[in-house]
Design an enzyme around this catalytic site. Structure first.
Site, PDB file in Angstrom:
ATOM      1  N   GLU A   1      -1.788  -8.795   4.556  1.00 18.77           N
ATOM      2  CA  GLU A   1      -1.706  -9.127   5.992  1.00 18.77           C
ATOM      3  C   GLU A   1      -3.063  -9.288   6.663  1.00 18.77           C
ATOM      4  O   GLU A   1      -3.154  -9.848   7.745  1.00 18.77           O
ATOM      5  CB  GLU A   1      -0.872  -8.072   6.740  1.00 18.77           C
ATOM      6  CG  GLU A   1      -1.503  -6.686   6.881  1.00 18.77           C
ATOM      7  CD  GLU A   1      -1.288  -5.771   5.669  1.00 18.77           C
ATOM      8  OE1 GLU A   1      -1.044  -6.290   4.563  1.00 18.77           O
ATOM      9  OE2 GLU A   1      -1.384  -4.539   5.835  1.00 18.77           O
TER      10      GLU A   1
ATOM     11  N   CYS B   1       0.837  -1.200   0.000  1.00 21.03           N
ATOM     12  CA  CYS B   1       0.000   0.000   0.000  1.00 21.03           C
ATOM     13  C   CYS B   1       0.884   1.267   0.000  1.00 21.03           C
ATOM     14  O   CYS B   1       1.581   1.503  -0.970  1.00 21.03           O
ATOM     15  CB  CYS B   1      -0.973  -0.058   1.175  1.00 21.03           C
ATOM     16  SG  CYS B   1      -2.359   1.043   0.950  1.00 21.03           S
TER      17      CYS B   1
ATOM     18  N   HIS C   1      -3.795  -5.360   0.781  1.00 20.83           N
ATOM     19  CA  HIS C   1      -3.191  -5.726   2.064  1.00 20.83           C
ATOM     20  C   HIS C   1      -3.180  -7.242   2.258  1.00 20.83           C
ATOM     21  O   HIS C   1      -4.171  -7.818   2.688  1.00 20.83           O
ATOM     22  CB  HIS C   1      -3.968  -5.077   3.216  1.00 20.83           C
ATOM     23  CG  HIS C   1      -3.749  -3.600   3.293  1.00 20.83           C
ATOM     24  ND1 HIS C   1      -2.760  -3.049   4.080  1.00 20.83           N
ATOM     25  CD2 HIS C   1      -4.361  -2.575   2.675  1.00 20.83           C
ATOM     26  CE1 HIS C   1      -2.787  -1.739   3.940  1.00 20.83           C
ATOM     27  NE2 HIS C   1      -3.747  -1.417   3.092  1.00 20.83           N
TER      28      HIS C   1
HETATM   29  N1  LIG Z   1      -3.394   1.884   3.772  1.00 26.13           N
HETATM   30  C1  LIG Z   1      -2.487   2.690   3.221  1.00 26.13           C
HETATM   31  O1  LIG Z   1      -1.276   2.474   3.336  1.00 26.13           O
HETATM   32  C2  LIG Z   1      -3.028   3.928   2.560  1.00 26.13           C
HETATM   33  C3  LIG Z   1      -1.962   4.720   1.870  1.00 26.13           C
HETATM   34  C4  LIG Z   1      -2.419   6.127   1.499  1.00 26.13           C
HETATM   35  N2  LIG Z   1      -2.724   6.851   2.703  1.00 26.13           N
HETATM   36  C5  LIG Z   1      -3.651   6.036   0.588  1.00 26.13           C
HETATM   37  O2  LIG Z   1      -4.713   6.445   0.982  1.00 26.13           O
HETATM   38  O3  LIG Z   1      -3.551   5.537  -0.497  1.00 26.13           O
END
Ligand SMILES: NC(=O)CC[C@H](N)C(=O)O
Ligand SMILES: Nc1ncnc2c1ncn2[C@@H]1O[C@H](COP(=O)(O)OP(=O)(O)OP(=O)(O)O)[C@@H](O)[C@H]1O
Ligand SMILES: O=c1[nH]c(=O)c2[nH+]cn([C@@H]3O[C@H](COP(=O)(O)O)[C@@H](O)[C@H]3O)c2[nH]1
Ligand SMILES: [Mg+2]
Length: 526
Positions: A184, A87, A182
């Site tokens: 995880e 991310c 994600h």
């Molecule tokens: N969950 C995250 O790492 C989000 C990354 C960043 N803040 C976004 O909105 O894309």
């Protein structure tokens, strides 16, 4: 003792403040590899000294498109190690290496399906479904607003969705990977396999981090640390201090003395159970301090919850000091500090993560302590602590106990604490827990207990009127105890508990069930 260092195959996770960073560490540990979470601004030298076999860049509430948002230290890309950006971690990797990230007001949050359009080692042989063209499809979980819109030179896109053109990117030669989703979180069904690929195959780690190895390693380290000195441990009968007791007993035997403080605020038969299990069955030296009178006299007339907590905390230390003074040659104080205590306290100090509390056992110790600390569980998550508890031969019932707060029944008797109330509450709590077990619900809830409500209510029992106290019962489901949902217990169970409490305890006329979630309520009533 193991003839290799189980910490030698290790990964480094750089934290940018995401709520999920701890989950990444847990997934990697589950794969059998040691890892640590460090703040993103770790110095170059510290990273080199850490000597990882791979690095993970985690998520963040920040945006790469904002000036001054955090970046990974350049050395991460220069060590010749595999790197996985998750991310925000992928977004910063893209931005730092010459790609482009675009901000957006629109957040994508929740389930998504990615199409895997080129073979790559991270997702090799992993699929949930297949599309018409034979491409693998994966069910994943997303939480982002920003997205990578062009990848840096040398990278290729290996996965995408309709709304997210770069759901995965790879630089094959450098072994740099980025994923927008994600892996995880458990909603990403193949998350565990994705970590297995990265950690075991791509980084080449051996799965040395197993309960048996952790126990052997911890024992060897404790022996080396304390030598022939005496060690003192506060044993509560809770999971963490019990596992420390079992571990230290195995490591140093007679050099360990435990102090169990009966403060009159414990659950029914708790003191006897602790003595039976540790002193009688395991041969651990346990001093039982009967301090009920002392605690109750200090609490007399006090109604304010915070004041009660402080009094209980201070009285604990007093009793502890008295018992320690009776022993000779004690140099070490053992504590059941676990990894989340350490991470959360560090985060609280540096302000890197958003939600968090400071733990008394990490940040709150006096500076002038005469005793030095032994904390063999300091690197472990609660589930690992439980696994090594079983490995050490502690019974399932002890290892999977619900947590019990230090101030005990003192925060479950609202307002002034009296012996009479504690006795009523102990009985009610014991009935609730017994029925919870009978109905097979104990292991399905994370924490369950009764609360004494000092209000009188009218009831009718037989032909007589009863004017007596109210008991509230509470059961919650939670993973991290930071948020919790009230448990949807079956009506039959609630009915049985209520009927037993009112019939078996004369001083109770009414039972209520607490249907408040956290937030906005807390788990404990005080
Ligand atoms: N969950 C995250 O790492 C989000 C990354 C960043 N803040 C976004 O909105 O894309
Ligand atoms: N009645 C007690 N007697 C001696 N030490 C205690 C007592 N209650 C708490 N402590 C000490 O305070 C520490 C913190 O308590 P805490 O409840 O957080 O952990 P625990 O009891 O070991 O595990 P759990 O979280 O499963 O209840 C314990 O590890 C123990 O060392
Ligand atoms: O050792 C402890 N000392 C304390 O003072 C304390 N207060 C709350 N708790 C436990 O922490 C978890 C979250 O509780 P709350 O939602 O009530 O804050 C729940 O598991 C609570 O039982 C404590 N544990
Ligand atoms: Mg406890």
């Amino acid at each position: 003792m193991t003839d290799y260092d189980i910490h030698s195959h290790r990964l480094l996770i750089l934290d940018f403040g995401s709520q999920y960073t701890q989950l990444i560490a847990r997934r990697i540990r589950e794969v059998g590899v040691y890892c640590e979470i460090r703040a993103w601004d770790m110095s170059e030298q510290e990273i080199r000294d850490f000597n990882p076999k791979g690095i993970i860049l985690a998520g963040s509430p920040e945006s790469v498109t904002e000036q001054n948002s955090p970046r990974a230290p350049e050395v991460v890309y220069e060590l010749g190690l595999p790197v996985l950006g998750i991310c925000y971690g992928m977004q910063t990797m893209a931005a730092q290496m010459g790609g482009q990230v675009e901000g957006s007001e629109h957040r994508e949050f929740g389930y998504a399906q990615i199409t895997v359009n080129s073979e790559n080692p991270l997702l090799h042989d992993i699929k949930d479904h297949v599309d018409h063209d034979g491409n693998a499809l994966l069910d994943v979980w997303m939480s982002h607003g920003d997205k990578v819109i062009s990848v840096p030179e040398g990278f290729e896109i290996f996965a995408s969705t309709d709304s997210c053109p770069v759901a995965g990117m790879v630089h094959r030669e450098k072994q740099f990977f980025g994923v927008q989703f994600h892996p995880e979180v458990t909603h990403t069904k193949q998350g565990k396999r994705i970590f297995e690929h990265f950690v075991l195959e791509i980084c080449g780690c051996d799965p040395l981090w197993t309960p048996a190895n952790i126990v052997d390693d911890a024992i060897a380290r404790v022996k080396k640390q304390v030598g022939d000195d005496q060690v003192l441990l506060g044993l509560s009968g809770g999971v963490d201090s019990s596992v420390v007791a079992a571990l230290l007993h195995r490591a140093i035997g007679d050099q360990l003395t435990c102090v169990f403080v009966d403060n009159g605020l414990l659950r029914k038969n708790e003191g006897d159970q602790v003595m039976d299990m540790f002193a009688k069955n395991m041969g651990v030296k346990v001093i039982r301090s009967d301090s009920e009178e002392l605690f109750l006299s200090r609490l007399k007339g006090v109604e304010d919850p915070e004041q009660k907590r402080k009094i209980i905390g201070n009285t604990f230390i007093e009793v502890f000091d008295e018992e320690a003074a009776k022993l000779s040659n004690v140099k070490w104080l053992a504590q059941g500090t676990i990894y989340p205590d350490v991470i959360e306290s560090a985060a609280a100090k540096t302000g890197k993560a958003h939600v968090i509390k400071s733990h008394h056992n990490v940040g709150g110790l006096p500076d002038d302590m005469a005793l030095e600390l032994v904390e063999p569980l300091r690197e472990l998550f609660k589930d690992e602590v439980r696994a090594i508890g079983l490995e050490l031969g502690l019974p399932h019932e002890m290892v999977f106990r619900h947590p019990f707060p230090g101030p005990g029944l003192g925060v479950r008797i609202l307002g002034e604490v009296k012996k009479e109330y504690a006795n009523i509450l102990r009985e009610a709590d014991a009935i609730f827990i017994e029925e919870l077990r009978n109905f097979g619900w104990y292991d399905k809830t994370s924490q369950a207990f009764a609360v004494f409500v000092p209000v009188k209510s009218v009831g009718v029992v037989g032909d007589g009127r009863r004017y007596a106290w109210v008991i509230a019962i509470r059961a919650v489901e939670t993973v991290d105890f930071m948020t919790a949902r009230w448990a949807h217990l079956p009506y039959e169970l609630l009915e049985k508990v209520s009927s037993r409490i009112i019939n078996e305890i004369e001083d109770v006329s009414r039972v209520t069930y607490d249907i408040s979630s956290k937030p906005p309520a807390t788990i404990e009533w005080e």
